[in-house]
Write a protein that holds these residues in place. Sequence first.
Motif, PDB file in Angstrom:
ATOM      1  N   ILE A  49       0.832  -1.209   0.000  1.00 16.97           N
ATOM      2  CA  ILE A  49       0.000   0.000   0.000  1.00 16.97           C
ATOM      3  C   ILE A  49       0.870   1.265   0.000  1.00 16.97           C
ATOM      4  O   ILE A  49       0.572   2.234  -0.697  1.00 16.97           O
ATOM      5  CB  ILE A  49      -0.939   0.002   1.225  1.00 16.97           C
ATOM      6  N   ASN A  50       1.959   1.218   0.771  1.00 16.58           N
ATOM      7  CA  ASN A  50       2.840   2.392   0.884  1.00 16.58           C
ATOM      8  C   ASN A  50       4.014   2.288  -0.090  1.00 16.58           C
ATOM      9  O   ASN A  50       5.174   2.393   0.301  1.00 16.58           O
ATOM     10  CB  ASN A  50       3.352   2.506   2.319  1.00 16.58           C
ATOM     11  N   LYS A  51       3.701   2.089  -1.345  1.00 19.46           N
ATOM     12  CA  LYS A  51       4.753   1.898  -2.351  1.00 19.46           C
ATOM     13  C   LYS A  51       5.610   3.148  -2.539  1.00 19.46           C
ATOM     14  O   LYS A  51       6.789   3.040  -2.894  1.00 19.46           O
ATOM     15  CB  LYS A  51       4.148   1.476  -3.693  1.00 19.46           C
ATOM     16  N   ASP A  52       5.048   4.329  -2.326  1.00 19.10           N
ATOM     17  CA  ASP A  52       5.835   5.556  -2.480  1.00 19.10           C
ATOM     18  C   ASP A  52       6.998   5.590  -1.483  1.00 19.10           C
ATOM     19  O   ASP A  52       8.115   5.988  -1.827  1.00 19.10           O
ATOM     20  CB  ASP A  52       4.945   6.788  -2.276  1.00 19.10           C
ATOM     21  N   ILE A  53       6.723   5.156  -0.251  1.00 14.21           N
ATOM     22  CA  ILE A  53       7.777   5.137   0.765  1.00 14.21           C
ATOM     23  C   ILE A  53       8.783   4.027   0.456  1.00 14.21           C
ATOM     24  O   ILE A  53      10.004   4.242   0.514  1.00 14.21           O
ATOM     25  CB  ILE A  53       7.172   4.927   2.166  1.00 14.21           C
ATOM     26  N   ILE A  54       8.282   2.834   0.134  1.00 14.72           N
ATOM     27  CA  ILE A  54       9.147   1.675  -0.093  1.00 14.72           C
ATOM     28  C   ILE A  54      10.062   1.907  -1.286  1.00 14.72           C
ATOM     29  O   ILE A  54      11.279   1.625  -1.221  1.00 14.72           O
ATOM     30  CB  ILE A  54       8.308   0.397  -0.306  1.00 14.72           C
ATOM     31  N   PHE A  55       9.521   2.414  -2.376  1.00 13.72           N
ATOM     32  CA  PHE A  55      10.323   2.559  -3.594  1.00 13.72           C
ATOM     33  C   PHE A  55      11.054   3.902  -3.652  1.00 13.72           C
ATOM     34  O   PHE A  55      12.284   3.931  -3.785  1.00 13.72           O
ATOM     35  CB  PHE A  55       9.428   2.391  -4.833  1.00 13.72           C
ATOM     36  N   ASP A  56      10.319   5.010  -3.586  1.00 13.36           N
ATOM     37  CA  ASP A  56      10.940   6.320  -3.777  1.00 13.36           C
ATOM     38  C   ASP A  56      11.872   6.711  -2.627  1.00 13.36           C
ATOM     39  O   ASP A  56      12.958   7.252  -2.864  1.00 13.36           O
ATOM     40  CB  ASP A  56       9.858   7.393  -3.938  1.00 13.36           C
ATOM     41  N   LYS A  57      11.449   6.425  -1.384  1.00 15.54           N
ATOM     42  CA  LYS A  57      12.221   6.860  -0.230  1.00 15.54           C
ATOM     43  C   LYS A  57      13.297   5.867   0.196  1.00 15.54           C
ATOM     44  O   LYS A  57      14.311   6.268   0.779  1.00 15.54           O
ATOM     45  CB  LYS A  57      11.281   7.108   0.964  1.00 15.54           C
ATOM     46  N   ILE A  58      13.094   4.581  -0.092  1.00 11.56           N
ATOM     47  CA  ILE A  58      14.032   3.565   0.402  1.00 11.56           C
ATOM     48  C   ILE A  58      14.824   2.912  -0.720  1.00 11.56           C
ATOM     49  O   ILE A  58      16.055   3.043  -0.783  1.00 11.56           O
ATOM     50  CB  ILE A  58      13.279   2.493   1.230  1.00 11.56           C
ATOM     51  N   ILE A  59      14.147   2.206  -1.615  1.00 11.76           N
ATOM     52  CA  ILE A  59      14.857   1.383  -2.604  1.00 11.76           C
ATOM     53  C   ILE A  59      15.584   2.228  -3.639  1.00 11.76           C
ATOM     54  O   ILE A  59      16.726   1.925  -4.019  1.00 11.76           O
ATOM     55  CB  ILE A  59      13.880   0.403  -3.292  1.00 11.76           C
ATOM     56  N   MET A  60      14.960   3.289  -4.123  1.00 15.08           N
ATOM     57  CA  MET A  60      15.573   4.098  -5.171  1.00 15.08           C
ATOM     58  C   MET A  60      16.621   5.084  -4.643  1.00 15.08           C
ATOM     59  O   MET A  60      17.430   5.601  -5.414  1.00 15.08           O
ATOM     60  CB  MET A  60      14.479   4.880  -5.929  1.00 15.08           C
ATOM     61  N   SER A  61      16.633   5.318  -3.350  1.00 11.18           N
ATOM     62  CA  SER A  61      17.519   6.337  -2.789  1.00 11.18           C
ATOM     63  C   SER A  61      19.011   6.061  -2.971  1.00 11.18           C
ATOM     64  O   SER A  61      19.771   6.989  -3.258  1.00 11.18           O
ATOM     65  CB  SER A  61      17.208   6.526  -1.300  1.00 11.18           C
ATOM     66  N   PRO A  62      19.506   4.815  -2.791  1.00  4.39           N
ATOM     67  CA  PRO A  62      20.962   4.594  -2.888  1.00  4.39           C
ATOM     68  C   PRO A  62      21.589   4.981  -4.223  1.00  4.39           C
ATOM     69  O   PRO A  62      22.791   5.226  -4.282  1.00  4.39           O
ATOM     70  CB  PRO A  62      21.092   3.077  -2.648  1.00  4.39           C
ATOM     71  N   LYS A  63      20.798   5.063  -5.287  1.00  3.60           N
ATOM     72  CA  LYS A  63      21.370   5.415  -6.588  1.00  3.60           C
ATOM     73  C   LYS A  63      21.353   6.923  -6.853  1.00  3.60           C
ATOM     74  O   LYS A  63      21.887   7.379  -7.864  1.00  3.60           O
ATOM     75  CB  LYS A  63      20.611   4.701  -7.709  1.00  3.60           C
ATOM     76  N   LEU A  64      20.779   7.689  -5.924  1.00  4.13           N
ATOM     77  CA  LEU A  64      20.681   9.136  -6.102  1.00  4.13           C
ATOM     78  C   LEU A  64      21.908   9.838  -5.524  1.00  4.13           C
ATOM     79  O   LEU A  64      22.425   9.432  -4.480  1.00  4.13           O
ATOM     80  CB  LEU A  64      19.415   9.675  -5.422  1.00  4.13           C
ATOM     81  N   PRO A  65      22.381  10.894  -6.166  1.00  9.55           N
ATOM     82  CA  PRO A  65      23.549  11.635  -5.652  1.00  9.55           C
ATOM     83  C   PRO A  65      23.330  12.198  -4.251  1.00  9.55           C
ATOM     84  O   PRO A  65      24.282  12.364  -3.491  1.00  9.55           O
ATOM     85  CB  PRO A  65      23.721  12.765  -6.675  1.00  9.55           C
ATOM     86  N   GLY A  66      22.077  12.492  -3.892  1.00 10.37           N
ATOM     87  CA  GLY A  66      21.787  13.086  -2.594  1.00 10.37           C
ATOM     88  C   GLY A  66      21.665  12.089  -1.461  1.00 10.37           C
ATOM     89  O   GLY A  66      21.427  12.497  -0.313  1.00 10.37           O
ATOM     90  N   PHE A  67      21.829  10.792  -1.740  1.00 10.87           N
ATOM     91  CA  PHE A  67      21.750   9.784  -0.688  1.00 10.87           C
ATOM     92  C   PHE A  67      22.874  10.009   0.323  1.00 10.87           C
ATOM     93  O   PHE A  67      23.983  10.400  -0.035  1.00 10.87           O
ATOM     94  CB  PHE A  67      21.855   8.388  -1.307  1.00 10.87           C
ATOM     95  N   TRP A  68      22.593   9.746   1.609  1.00  9.23           N
ATOM     96  CA  TRP A  68      23.530  10.060   2.688  1.00  9.23           C
ATOM     97  C   TRP A  68      24.919   9.478   2.435  1.00  9.23           C
ATOM     98  O   TRP A  68      25.934  10.184   2.557  1.00  9.23           O
ATOM     99  CB  TRP A  68      22.984   9.527   4.020  1.00  9.23           C
ATOM    100  N   THR A  69      25.000   8.212   2.078  1.00 10.69           N
ATOM    101  CA  THR A  69      26.300   7.563   1.862  1.00 10.69           C
ATOM    102  C   THR A  69      27.051   8.207   0.704  1.00 10.69           C
ATOM    103  O   THR A  69      28.266   8.444   0.788  1.00 10.69           O
ATOM    104  CB  THR A  69      26.118   6.060   1.584  1.00 10.69           C
ATOM    105  N   ASN A  70      26.338   8.498  -0.364  1.00 13.24           N
ATOM    106  CA  ASN A  70      26.982   9.112  -1.529  1.00 13.24           C
ATOM    107  C   ASN A  70      27.537  10.497  -1.181  1.00 13.24           C
ATOM    108  O   ASN A  70      28.619  10.883  -1.643  1.00 13.24           O
ATOM    109  CB  ASN A  70      25.978   9.220  -2.682  1.00 13.24           C
ATOM    110  N   ARG A  71      26.793  11.244  -0.370  1.00 15.24           N
ATOM    111  CA  ARG A  71      27.267  12.574   0.046  1.00 15.24           C
ATOM    112  C   ARG A  71      28.488  12.469   0.958  1.00 15.24           C
ATOM    113  O   ARG A  71      29.426  13.272   0.862  1.00 15.24           O
ATOM    114  CB  ARG A  71      26.144  13.337   0.751  1.00 15.24           C
TER     115      ARG A  71
END
Length: 283
Positions: A49-71
């Motif tokens: 039901i909460n796919k926006d949180i699961i995908f956009d906020k969690i799963i897709m985050s590691p590939k984004l430049p703004g992800f904590w580890t990447n920064r």
Amino acid sequence: MAEEQSTKKKKKTKVEEEEMSFLDHLEVLRWHLIRAFASVFIFSILAFINKDIIFDKIIMSPKLPGFWTNRMFGKLADLTGADSLRINTSELKLISISMSGQFMTHIWTSIIAGLIIAAPYVIWEFWRFIKPALYDTERQHSIGAVFYMTFLFLTGILFGYYLIVPLSVHFLGSYSISVEVANQINILSYISTVTSITLASGVIFELPVFVYFLSKVGILTPEMMKKYRRHAYVILLILSAIITPPDVFSQIMVCLPLVFLYEVGIVISRRVQKKAKEAMDAI
């Protein structure tokens, strides 16, 4: 003759009681499994039901430049001047190549998310099943084991998600054998990589627990672990090299926690052996 028949009846009754006892255990186990699967199912539905949180906020985050580890790696690169430490500086584009690809990905990802969220409860249900067969002292230790199993699993999940996943996504997503070949990553492949690494990290962090039980039954000893320590270090280093970018710093960052867990395993095995020896001497 009458005594023989009476003896046979007693034996038959005893066998039936043992069989009923065994069936009762199976019935209890069945209900524990049902509750465990029900918890996974419920959390899977919530994740679906909460796919926006699961995908956009969690799963897709590691590939984004703004992800904590990447920064953090970017800041470390600024401090050391080593540009090779910069990871995922450009967003990785994903594609779906089948009609039902995104829907099936949604379902399987929700199930895995439900399994991870329900893991503490599943471990607790497992402990409730074995609890009646334990002595009072063993029950006290087993309660601690439930806590440590849950803590280590969740710690491994976070370690895999915040460190190994971004490094792996950067290396695998940017790796190229030729400029003529463009990387078009399938969403199912990306999510499979993220979830498998995360779950594998959670399982690997259970190493001290596995060492404890293997030492308890006499399969592992601290002497054996010390003897093959160098071999284990080489294996851990190779594993770290496979899942990280080709720079020494990243490999060391991943390898150090694994080495630490191995050393903790040696200490645990030594304590188990010591307690077993004390118990034998007390007899």
